[in-house]
Design a protein around this motif. Sequence first.
Motif, PDB file in Angstrom:
ATOM      1  N   GLN A   1      36.029  34.643  42.001  1.00  0.00           N
ATOM      2  CA  GLN A   1      37.084  35.589  42.356  1.00  0.00           C
ATOM      3  C   GLN A   1      36.802  36.235  43.713  1.00  0.00           C
ATOM      4  O   GLN A   1      37.706  36.392  44.543  1.00  0.00           O
ATOM      5  CB  GLN A   1      37.190  36.673  41.271  1.00  0.00           C
ATOM      6  N   GLU A   2      35.542  36.594  43.930  1.00  0.00           N
ATOM      7  CA  GLU A   2      35.180  37.190  45.216  1.00  0.00           C
ATOM      8  C   GLU A   2      35.363  36.196  46.358  1.00  0.00           C
ATOM      9  O   GLU A   2      35.770  36.576  47.469  1.00  0.00           O
ATOM     10  CB  GLU A   2      33.739  37.682  45.155  1.00  0.00           C
ATOM     11  N   ALA A   3      35.060  34.924  46.104  1.00  0.00           N
ATOM     12  CA  ALA A   3      35.208  33.919  47.149  1.00  0.00           C
ATOM     13  C   ALA A   3      36.671  33.744  47.551  1.00  0.00           C
ATOM     14  O   ALA A   3      37.003  33.674  48.743  1.00  0.00           O
ATOM     15  CB  ALA A   3      34.635  32.580  46.667  1.00  0.00           C
ATOM     16  N   LEU A   4      37.574  33.695  46.588  1.00  0.00           N
ATOM     17  CA  LEU A   4      38.995  33.555  46.908  1.00  0.00           C
ATOM     18  C   LEU A   4      39.547  34.824  47.548  1.00  0.00           C
ATOM     19  O   LEU A   4      40.365  34.756  48.475  1.00  0.00           O
ATOM     20  CB  LEU A   4      39.785  33.226  45.643  1.00  0.00           C
TER      21      LEU A   4
ATOM     22  N   PRO B   1      47.303  37.561  41.956  1.00  0.00           N
ATOM     23  CA  PRO B   1      47.808  36.494  41.080  1.00  0.00           C
ATOM     24  C   PRO B   1      47.197  35.123  41.370  1.00  0.00           C
ATOM     25  O   PRO B   1      46.935  34.347  40.449  1.00  0.00           O
ATOM     26  CB  PRO B   1      49.317  36.501  41.363  1.00  0.00           C
ATOM     27  N   ARG B   2      46.943  34.816  42.669  1.00  0.00           N
ATOM     28  CA  ARG B   2      46.324  33.532  42.996  1.00  0.00           C
ATOM     29  C   ARG B   2      44.867  33.495  42.546  1.00  0.00           C
ATOM     30  O   ARG B   2      44.378  32.460  42.078  1.00  0.00           O
ATOM     31  CB  ARG B   2      46.423  33.268  44.499  1.00  0.00           C
ATOM     32  N   VAL B   3      44.168  34.596  42.697  1.00  0.00           N
ATOM     33  CA  VAL B   3      42.784  34.656  42.213  1.00  0.00           C
ATOM     34  C   VAL B   3      42.753  34.463  40.700  1.00  0.00           C
ATOM     35  O   VAL B   3      41.909  33.734  40.166  1.00  0.00           O
ATOM     36  CB  VAL B   3      42.138  35.999  42.609  1.00  0.00           C
ATOM     37  N   LEU B   4      43.706  35.097  40.010  1.00  0.00           N
ATOM     38  CA  LEU B   4      43.767  34.955  38.565  1.00  0.00           C
ATOM     39  C   LEU B   4      44.063  33.512  38.164  1.00  0.00           C
ATOM     40  O   LEU B   4      43.462  32.978  37.223  1.00  0.00           O
ATOM     41  CB  LEU B   4      44.848  35.890  38.011  1.00  0.00           C
TER      42      LEU B   4
ATOM     43  N   TYR C   1      43.571  30.633  39.955  1.00  0.00           N
ATOM     44  CA  TYR C   1      42.645  29.587  40.392  1.00  0.00           C
ATOM     45  C   TYR C   1      41.170  29.897  40.108  1.00  0.00           C
ATOM     46  O   TYR C   1      40.347  28.973  40.098  1.00  0.00           O
ATOM     47  CB  TYR C   1      42.816  29.330  41.893  1.00  0.00           C
ATOM     48  N   ALA C   2      40.836  31.154  39.857  1.00  0.00           N
ATOM     49  CA  ALA C   2      39.433  31.500  39.629  1.00  0.00           C
ATOM     50  C   ALA C   2      39.156  31.985  38.207  1.00  0.00           C
ATOM     51  O   ALA C   2      38.051  31.805  37.697  1.00  0.00           O
ATOM     52  CB  ALA C   2      38.986  32.578  40.621  1.00  0.00           C
TER      53      ALA C   2
ATOM     54  N   GLN D   1      38.310  29.391  33.815  1.00  0.00           N
ATOM     55  CA  GLN D   1      37.157  29.826  33.026  1.00  0.00           C
ATOM     56  C   GLN D   1      37.558  30.212  31.593  1.00  0.00           C
ATOM     57  O   GLN D   1      36.839  29.902  30.639  1.00  0.00           O
ATOM     58  CB  GLN D   1      36.495  31.039  33.678  1.00  0.00           C
ATOM     59  N   VAL D   2      38.689  30.892  31.468  1.00  0.00           N
ATOM     60  CA  VAL D   2      39.036  31.484  30.172  1.00  0.00           C
ATOM     61  C   VAL D   2      40.007  30.631  29.358  1.00  0.00           C
ATOM     62  O   VAL D   2      40.255  30.950  28.188  1.00  0.00           O
ATOM     63  CB  VAL D   2      39.653  32.892  30.382  1.00  0.00           C
ATOM     64  N   MET D   3      40.559  29.564  29.935  1.00  0.00           N
ATOM     65  CA  MET D   3      41.569  28.791  29.223  1.00  0.00           C
ATOM     66  C   MET D   3      41.068  28.207  27.895  1.00  0.00           C
ATOM     67  O   MET D   3      41.799  28.218  26.899  1.00  0.00           O
ATOM     68  CB  MET D   3      42.110  27.682  30.116  1.00  0.00           C
ATOM     69  N   PRO D   4      39.829  27.673  27.816  1.00  0.00           N
ATOM     70  CA  PRO D   4      39.353  27.201  26.502  1.00  0.00           C
ATOM     71  C   PRO D   4      39.335  28.306  25.441  1.00  0.00           C
ATOM     72  O   PRO D   4      39.712  28.075  24.283  1.00  0.00           O
ATOM     73  CB  PRO D   4      37.947  26.682  26.794  1.00  0.00           C
TER      74      PRO D   4
END
Length: 339
Positions: free
Chosen positions: A245-248, A256-259, A261-262, A266-269
């Motif tokens: 998240q920090e990198a993006l 919204p883009r950080v959420l 793509y970053a 991670q949380v989708m599973p």
Amino acid sequence: MNTHALKTPADNAGWRLDPPYGARALLIVIAALMLFLYTGQRVEMGRMAALTLDGALAAVGLKEQSQVTSGLGALADSLFPLQISYRTETSRIEGFDPDQLPWLARVETLQVTESRLNPHTLKMEDEVSTQTYLVEPLGYLWRVAVKMVETFEIAIWATLLAVLGSVPLAYCSARNYAPNRLLYVAARAIVSMFRAMPELICALFLVLAYGFGPIAGVLALAIHSMGFLGKFYAEDIETADAKPQEALAAIGASKPRVLAYAVLPQVMPKFTGYTLYILDRNVRMATVVGLVGAGGIGQELKGRYDMYQYAYVGTILVVIFITVFLLDQVAARLRRRLS
């Protein structure tokens, strides 16, 4: 000669292993035990243990009779054999045509003896009447299957509405993504309120608003599920790894883009696991909300139970068990593939 100085008892006196619990923990345990003993009396835990022990002794032959085994035996005798066929008087079927019967159905004619009051003599007299029935060998099983499909549809739509409603709630409930403090507090309050509303009580009031049928069941399940999913989605968003998240964010990406793509990769599973659990739970709870008229197989279950038709109830319970078992197997395979 060993150059290391030997440790003396005085040196070892500084080392001390703290006990795993102290006086405060011991007092808390004693207080908890006293509380359990007090509340156990109020909810008749002693009577439950005594009846269960009597039932176990009667089951192994060490006691002649037990209230528990007698009750369970009477229940088993009432539930089995299961009711599979369905019989309907032809006089109650609108537009009945004996030449166009359903699949495997047949027509039976029975002579029934009924006691009726003779208005002239004022005495009860036996009268023989002929009644014609339409017998469907798999009729009730088919009826239960149709109701179970309706129950599954209620659970599917409730889960879909819950997912759609929990996404904005989770975004506003995540401390690191909420637009402002006011939205964060409001979203957290809504999530807590939805989780605090039991499905059965919610369905009871929604039946008054929407009438009997599946609408009340869908909304009742969706509201409670929305609170559950909103809470856990938000917690996973907050605890996601911050480095991507920090990198993006460093290259100018919006929240919204950080959420997207970053965080979501991670949380989708976990999100999928929560959603499948809610779907499984909604299938089971859809049978419960039907007891208050919110559609599905629970409505049929309540009606048969009120009429003491326990063989029909047994068929319904077996179908519910098979459905939940199959759904659990499918959900487990999906989780394994996604992981």
